[in-house]
Design an enzyme around this catalytic site. Sequence first.
Site, PDB file in Angstrom:
ATOM      1  N   HIS A  13      21.597  36.071  17.598  1.00 15.07           N
ATOM      2  CA  HIS A  13      22.006  37.331  16.956  1.00 15.07           C
ATOM      3  C   HIS A  13      22.943  37.083  15.774  1.00 15.07           C
ATOM      4  O   HIS A  13      23.752  37.944  15.412  1.00 15.07           O
ATOM      5  CB  HIS A  13      22.780  38.251  17.943  1.00 15.07           C
TER       6      HIS A  13
ATOM      7  N   GLY B  18      18.958  42.729  24.531  1.00 18.67           N
ATOM      8  CA  GLY B  18      19.602  41.419  24.567  1.00 18.67           C
ATOM      9  C   GLY B  18      21.043  41.643  24.129  1.00 18.67           C
ATOM     10  O   GLY B  18      21.295  42.509  23.298  1.00 18.67           O
TER      11      GLY B  18
ATOM     12  N   ASN C 126       9.486  39.765  10.473  1.00 16.94           N
ATOM     13  CA  ASN C 126       9.921  39.250  11.773  1.00 16.94           C
ATOM     14  C   ASN C 126       8.661  39.039  12.603  1.00 16.94           C
ATOM     15  O   ASN C 126       8.079  39.986  13.115  1.00 16.94           O
ATOM     16  CB  ASN C 126      10.858  40.267  12.426  1.00 16.94           C
TER      17      ASN C 126
ATOM     18  N   GLU D 196      19.905  44.471  11.044  1.00 13.98           N
ATOM     19  CA  GLU D 196      19.516  43.077  10.851  1.00 13.98           C
ATOM     20  C   GLU D 196      18.560  42.921   9.673  1.00 13.98           C
ATOM     21  O   GLU D 196      18.634  41.947   8.940  1.00 13.98           O
ATOM     22  CB  GLU D 196      18.910  42.515  12.137  1.00 13.98           C
TER      23      GLU D 196
ATOM     24  N   ARG E 168      17.796  40.153  31.516  1.00 13.18           N
ATOM     25  CA  ARG E 168      18.257  38.765  31.668  1.00 13.18           C
ATOM     26  C   ARG E 168      19.540  38.711  32.489  1.00 13.18           C
ATOM     27  O   ARG E 168      20.406  39.576  32.336  1.00 13.18           O
ATOM     28  CB  ARG E 168      18.523  38.128  30.294  1.00 13.18           C
TER      29      ARG E 168
ATOM     30  N   ARG F 262      12.792  36.237   9.252  1.00 14.96           N
ATOM     31  CA  ARG F 262      13.698  35.971  10.362  1.00 14.96           C
ATOM     32  C   ARG F 262      13.172  34.738  11.107  1.00 14.96           C
ATOM     33  O   ARG F 262      12.014  34.702  11.514  1.00 14.96           O
ATOM     34  CB  ARG F 262      13.710  37.164  11.314  1.00 14.96           C
TER      35      ARG F 262
ATOM     36  N   GLY G  15      22.744  45.187  23.184  1.00 13.50           N
ATOM     37  CA  GLY G  15      21.431  45.837  23.125  1.00 13.50           C
ATOM     38  C   GLY G  15      20.664  45.430  24.361  1.00 13.50           C
ATOM     39  O   GLY G  15      21.272  45.094  25.388  1.00 13.50           O
TER      40      GLY G  15
HETATM   41  P1  AMP Z   1      18.453  47.164  21.050  1.00 13.96           P
HETATM   42  O1  AMP Z   1      17.973  45.940  21.796  1.00 13.96           O
HETATM   43  O2  AMP Z   1      19.660  46.919  20.222  1.00 13.96           O
HETATM   44  O3  AMP Z   1      17.349  47.868  20.316  1.00 13.96           O
HETATM   45  O4  AMP Z   1      18.942  48.199  22.181  1.00 13.96           O
HETATM   46  C1  AMP Z   1      18.039  48.838  23.027  1.00 13.96           C
HETATM   47  C2  AMP Z   1      18.805  49.421  24.185  1.00 13.96           C
HETATM   48  O5  AMP Z   1      19.781  50.359  23.724  1.00 13.96           O
HETATM   49  C3  AMP Z   1      17.958  50.229  25.158  1.00 13.96           C
HETATM   50  O6  AMP Z   1      17.314  49.405  26.097  1.00 13.96           O
HETATM   51  C4  AMP Z   1      19.017  51.095  25.832  1.00 13.96           C
HETATM   52  O7  AMP Z   1      19.580  50.404  26.928  1.00 13.96           O
HETATM   53  C5  AMP Z   1      20.096  51.254  24.771  1.00 13.96           C
HETATM   54  N1  AMP Z   1      20.146  52.634  24.239  1.00 13.96           N
HETATM   55  C6  AMP Z   1      19.422  53.161  23.241  1.00 13.96           C
HETATM   56  N2  AMP Z   1      19.739  54.469  23.051  1.00 13.96           N
HETATM   57  C7  AMP Z   1      20.674  54.777  23.964  1.00 13.96           C
HETATM   58  C8  AMP Z   1      21.425  55.955  24.303  1.00 13.96           C
HETATM   59  N3  AMP Z   1      21.261  57.103  23.643  1.00 13.96           N
HETATM   60  N4  AMP Z   1      22.308  55.867  25.322  1.00 13.96           N
HETATM   61  C9  AMP Z   1      22.487  54.716  25.986  1.00 13.96           C
HETATM   62  N5  AMP Z   1      21.833  53.569  25.719  1.00 13.96           N
HETATM   63  C10 AMP Z   1      20.938  53.600  24.729  1.00 13.96           C
END
Ligand code: AMP
Length: 396
Positions: free
Chosen positions: A180, A212, A7, A384, A241, A91, A210
């Site tokens: 995604h 995003g 990636n 992913e 965003r 990716r 997430g």
């Molecule tokens: P991703 O982009 O899928 O990697 O998601 C990252 C985001 O997941 C972080 O910015 C958090 O907002 C959220 N996140 C990760 N761990 C936790 C947790 N234990 N509780 C709540 N939100 C979480």
Amino acid sequence: MKVLVINCGSSSLKYQLIDSDTKQVLAVGICERIGLEIGVIKHTPAGRDRIENKVKMDNHEVAVSLVLNALTDKEYGVISDLSEIQAVGHRVVHGGEKFASSTVITEEVIQAIEECNDLAPLHNPANLIGIRACMSLMKDVPMVAVFDTAFHQTMPEEAYLYALPTEYYDKYKIRKYGFHGTSHSYVSERMADFCGLDIKNSKIIVCHLGNGASISAVVNGKSIDTSMGFTPLSGLVMGTRSGDIDPSIIEFIAKKENKNLDEIMHLLNKESGVQGMSQVSSDFRDINEAMNNGNEKARIAFNVFVYRVVKYIGGFIASMNGVDAIAFTAGVGENDPKVRYDVCKYLGFLGITIDQEANKLRGEEVMLSTPDSKVKVAVIPTNEELAIARETVAIL
Ligand code: AMP
């Protein structure tokens, strides 16, 4: 089969070496600050400590050669010879309308990806640099491009067209693409399996929440709509965003604040969303903590985020004329019980009931809905990289 998943960003390159048969991740790592004075490679062999080496990487080819050295290193490598890498899965963010599925990379494919550069100027050129670097160092290894947009190419025109004069679609292909896709495809398939549904006869909503975030409506295994659009800026409220806003706000802010277009796009991409509304953080862990400490702005940001998710779910249930199952995935979807609970509370009218104990779990595949719930709700952790590795093997 051992597949190297790449990636590539403009100054970084993430990698995982995956055994697609056993699903085992053999090594994972990242090269950062490529092209800068001092870069760093962080390499973690499975089950062992992370190794960090500061090293100047003039370009992505240097980065790829460092990755290959790390993978075969006597001390912290995970394979004895490069010939063990049987394929590389790349990716690629944007495949435009040209790619409705993953594809083996050839010179023609590279050209076609280049033609999509306009649609993802920050990502596609970087993805291509990674592809070229790997091709020059692993000449005989087959490479596959896996696109973020491909899964959504099954959307019907009423879902993907914007109500602009048609010339803008004809001339520039301005339309909804969605992103995604690898995650939505992987999670919807896994969700069907997990719930005992036949994917070919199912209506599933995937909430990829997430940093995003996007939601998709998947009917019989095919995406029929999704919340991200021409770019990943539209749809849900995200970490930084804005998601959907009235487009006239752009002109209004430009005049009031004397900002140019670049500045406003920066504002919408990097300073808005949960971060901008809460003035606390883009991270839901911080938002939850702030809410628990009585921070009003954090509470409002959280509620706006949840409400937008609910509106998309509701809209997509209408588009699908029903729903069998709703899956939560990605950082927030997998780890934030309050987000899941609050979303499902709005959906009580559908006969959804949630097991509060199950909902306390984080990061695990788990059924959240009770056996008598009319719609199945579950957490399906996304993966992913594994999805890219499997797709690579399937295509080859
Ligand atoms: P991703 O982009 O899928 O990697 O998601 C990252 C985001 O997941 C972080 O910015 C958090 O907002 C959220 N996140 C990760 N761990 C936790 C947790 N234990 N509780 C709540 N939100 C979480």
